[in-house]
Design a protein around this motif. Structure first.
Motif, PDB file in Angstrom:
ATOM      1  N   MET A   1       0.777  -1.187   0.362  1.00  0.00           N
ATOM      2  CA  MET A   1       0.136  -0.134   0.556  1.00  0.00           C
ATOM      3  C   MET A   1       0.874   1.506  -0.397  1.00  0.00           C
ATOM      4  SD  MET A   1      -3.162   0.218  -0.173  1.00  0.00           S
ATOM      5  CE  MET A   1      -4.243  -1.009   0.567  1.00  0.00           C
ATOM      6  N   THR A   2       1.925   0.998   1.354  1.00  0.00           N
ATOM      7  CA  THR A   2       3.014   2.183   0.777  1.00  0.00           C
ATOM      8  C   THR A   2       3.997   2.690  -0.751  1.00  0.00           C
ATOM      9  OG1 THR A   2       3.013   1.117   3.673  1.00  0.00           O
ATOM     10  CG2 THR A   2       4.538   3.489   1.978  1.00  0.00           C
ATOM     11  N   VAL A   3       3.873   3.975  -0.931  1.00  0.00           N
ATOM     12  CA  VAL A   3       4.451   4.379  -2.223  1.00  0.00           C
ATOM     13  C   VAL A   3       5.609   5.323  -1.649  1.00  0.00           C
ATOM     14  CG1 VAL A   3       4.346   6.139  -4.182  1.00  0.00           C
ATOM     15  CG2 VAL A   3       1.778   4.579  -3.409  1.00  0.00           C
ATOM     16  N   GLN A   4       6.370   4.201  -2.251  1.00  0.00           N
ATOM     17  CA  GLN A   4       7.834   4.997  -1.750  1.00  0.00           C
ATOM     18  C   GLN A   4       8.517   4.862  -3.981  1.00  0.00           C
ATOM     19  OE1 GLN A   4       8.474   6.490   0.576  1.00  0.00           O
ATOM     20  NE2 GLN A   4       7.885   5.524   2.101  1.00  0.00           N
TER      21      GLN A   4
ATOM     22  N   GLU B   1      -3.544   8.672  -6.585  1.00  0.00           N
ATOM     23  CA  GLU B   1      -2.786   9.126  -5.808  1.00  0.00           C
ATOM     24  C   GLU B   1      -1.109   9.317  -6.762  1.00  0.00           C
ATOM     25  OE1 GLU B   1      -0.827   5.007  -4.841  1.00  0.00           O
ATOM     26  OE2 GLU B   1      -0.722   5.741  -2.655  1.00  0.00           O
TER      27      GLU B   1
ATOM     28  N   ALA C   1       1.210  11.925  -5.895  1.00  0.00           N
ATOM     29  CA  ALA C   1       3.218  11.252  -5.277  1.00  0.00           C
ATOM     30  C   ALA C   1       3.508  12.237  -6.492  1.00  0.00           C
ATOM     31  CB  ALA C   1       2.814   9.817  -5.544  1.00  0.00           C
TER      32      ALA C   1
END
Lengths: 172, 172
Positions: B1-4, B133, B137
């Motif tokens: 789920m995390t977006v890096q 996102e 982002a």
DNA sequence: CAGATATGTCAACATGACTGTCCAAACCAT
DNA sequence: ATGGTTTGGACAGTCATGTTGACATATCTG
């Protein structure tokens, strides 16, 4: 026209600062939500004035950009608003019928209709702008100068690079 | 789920910084315009998906907030969206007919209908969120962590103080 | 002159908001 | 337990704003 009446508070509005992992879903969602609520909150003030005039947001947007770039052509306005000729046509016809906007034939290209606000149109736009300004100036003041720069940077980042020149161009 | 996956660039997106006289009309107008163009740019990506499904932005907003606060009541959703019961009713009926949203009778108060996404609804919302996102982002990454904090601060400043708790509450 | 461009206009339609009204179920206080 | 309030659903009509598609006119450009 300049507004210096709202002094920045000594301590800027405190918000949870972005974390080093600021691309996490939670922080993305926070941005989405603040953008939604902030945008609608800013708009709200002008709606009452518009309703009293029997106008809508579409009229406001047209008035806004004509005020911002007097003498812009119909095609340029269509490009800015991202709507069709037919949609804008209706709005523009109404604004002209109410003598808020006037056309003049383009000098370089006589096919163009260059748009300007009439005196009454400028007065109405000023009232509407006043509402947006009140909201935005308060937010700027509460958040502080540095925050405003960040606010601009993120919003410009949202705009696809190809469209950025058009947004910058408004800052003539 | 995390977006890096999107690394912040070494040099953040350069925008004209806010001047010390950042309450001048020009800088207010810049904020208004960036908010308008930034908001519409962020939304745009999701519109294509919605159109393919025969849904509109109203459906998206409902899906978004139900995803954000599973089990919220119809009344709470009306409050968040700022629309009338009748307007929401149509949207909700459609979403239930398509089995994207389901209701369950409230436990504490049996009059309430608590809303949740179905599996299909969650999948659609995830696709839609993915579009927002991606846009957000990229903007965060280009602007940098400090800018994001400023972005939040100004937007929160736009929200009338009375409404701020409701926005904060989403950050549960 | 021929084709492309800028604008206007007419018609039909979709979406998403609104108001107003009525109703049912459930909660709550006297 | 009765009566008032709250929560939600439903139906009908309206309005604002966007869309396509088709066609007309004036003007520019090669």
């Amino acid at each position: 026209m300049t507004v210096q009446t709202i002094p920045a508070p000594a301590a800027p509005l405190r918000v949870t600062p972005a974390s080093p992992l600021f691309l996490r879903e939670d922080e993305i969602r926070r941005g989405i939500e603040l953008l939604y609520f902030g945008y609608t909150a800013m708009i709200r003030g002008a709606d009452a004035i518009l309703e009293a005039q029997g106008l809508g947001r579409a009229h406001h947007r047209a008035l806004y950009f004509i005020a911002r770039q007097p003498g812009l052509s119909v095609g340029e306005l269509i490009g800015l608003l991202g709507i069709t000729k037919q949609s804008l046509g209706r709005v523009l016809t109404e604004l002209q019928a109410r003598a808020l906007v006037e056309q003049q034939v383009g000098t370089a290209d006589r096919r163009q209709r260059l748009l300007r606000l009439t005196k009454a149109g400028a007065a109405l736009e000023a009232r509407l702008f006043g509402e947006l300004e009140r909201s935005m100036a308060r937010a700027y003041g509460e958040a502080g100068q540095q925050a405003v720069t960040g606010f601009w940077a993120v919003l410009m980042g949202l705009v696809p690079p190809d469209d950025r020149p058009r947004v910058e161009a408004l800052q003539a």
